[in-house]
Design an enzyme around this catalytic site. Structure first.
Site, mmCIF file in Angstrom:
data_model
loop_
_atom_site.group_PDB
_atom_site.id
_atom_site.type_symbol
_atom_site.label_atom_id
_atom_site.label_comp_id
_atom_site.label_asym_id
_atom_site.label_seq_id
_atom_site.Cartn_x
_atom_site.Cartn_y
_atom_site.Cartn_z
ATOM 1 N N LEU A 64 12.480 4.937 4.917
ATOM 2 C CA LEU A 64 11.369 3.777 5.517
ATOM 3 C C LEU A 64 10.015 5.283 5.796
ATOM 4 O O LEU A 64 10.511 6.313 6.620
ATOM 5 C CB LEU A 64 12.127 3.841 7.102
ATOM 6 N N GLU A 65 8.950 4.517 6.461
ATOM 7 C CA GLU A 65 7.851 4.781 6.652
ATOM 8 C C GLU A 65 7.412 4.085 7.669
ATOM 9 O O GLU A 65 7.968 3.218 7.465
ATOM 10 C CB GLU A 65 6.634 4.729 5.210
ATOM 11 N N VAL A 66 7.002 4.729 8.642
ATOM 12 C CA VAL A 66 6.549 3.547 9.763
ATOM 13 C C VAL A 66 5.340 4.061 10.345
ATOM 14 O O VAL A 66 5.263 6.174 10.318
ATOM 15 C CB VAL A 66 7.226 4.113 11.434
ATOM 16 N N SER B 278 1.182 8.614 9.227
ATOM 17 C CA SER B 278 3.136 8.140 8.868
ATOM 18 C C SER B 278 3.381 8.597 8.870
ATOM 19 O O SER B 278 4.036 10.251 8.919
ATOM 20 C CB SER B 278 3.275 7.259 7.410
#
Length: 130
Positions: free
Chosen positions: A125-127, A114
């Protein structure tokens, strides 16, 4: 006596309370590639896959709403089909500050890699790449 469960299948949508729906739509579209939509009585949302995020302008929340709707109070994780190198490149191209990552973590279905950053309201926000 047998108890009955709700048998929840999936998440349809969630709601973010934001300072400026136009600014939020632009960010999620430009940075994350989510589609800006209008629905109902000129309401705004962003959609991706089979889900959407409805947007409530602070002070003009749609009723019923959360008890304490506050911009910047969310922590969301999105799974991407991109590689982590592509995610980092996209964030750099969009001039989005990376807070942390890539780091290893655990998601709903197993291990993730992540990267973390914030949207215009300060939501985390975490992608992640699974």
């Amino acid at each position: 006596e047998k108890s009955i469960t709700m048998d929840i299948k999936n998440l349809d949508h969630l709601v973010l309370t934001v300072e400026n729906t136009d600014k939020t739509c632009e960010f999620y579209d430009r940075v994350l590639g989510m589609k800006k939509i209008r629905f109902g009585d000129d309401r705004r949302a962003i959609e991706f896959g089979d889900q959407k995020i409805n947007l409530h302008q602070r002070g003009r929340e749609v009723s019923p709403a959360a008890k304490n709707p506050t911009p910047g109070s969310a922590d969301l994780c999105f799974i991407t089909a991109m590689s982590m190198a592509e995610v980092i490149s996209r964030l750099e191209e969009c001039k989005v500050e990376i807070l942390e990552g890539p780091v290893a973590g655990t998601g709903a279905t197993g291990p993730l890699e992540s990267i973390y950053f914030r949207d215009p309201d300060g939501n985390l926000l975490e992608v992640s790449v699974s």
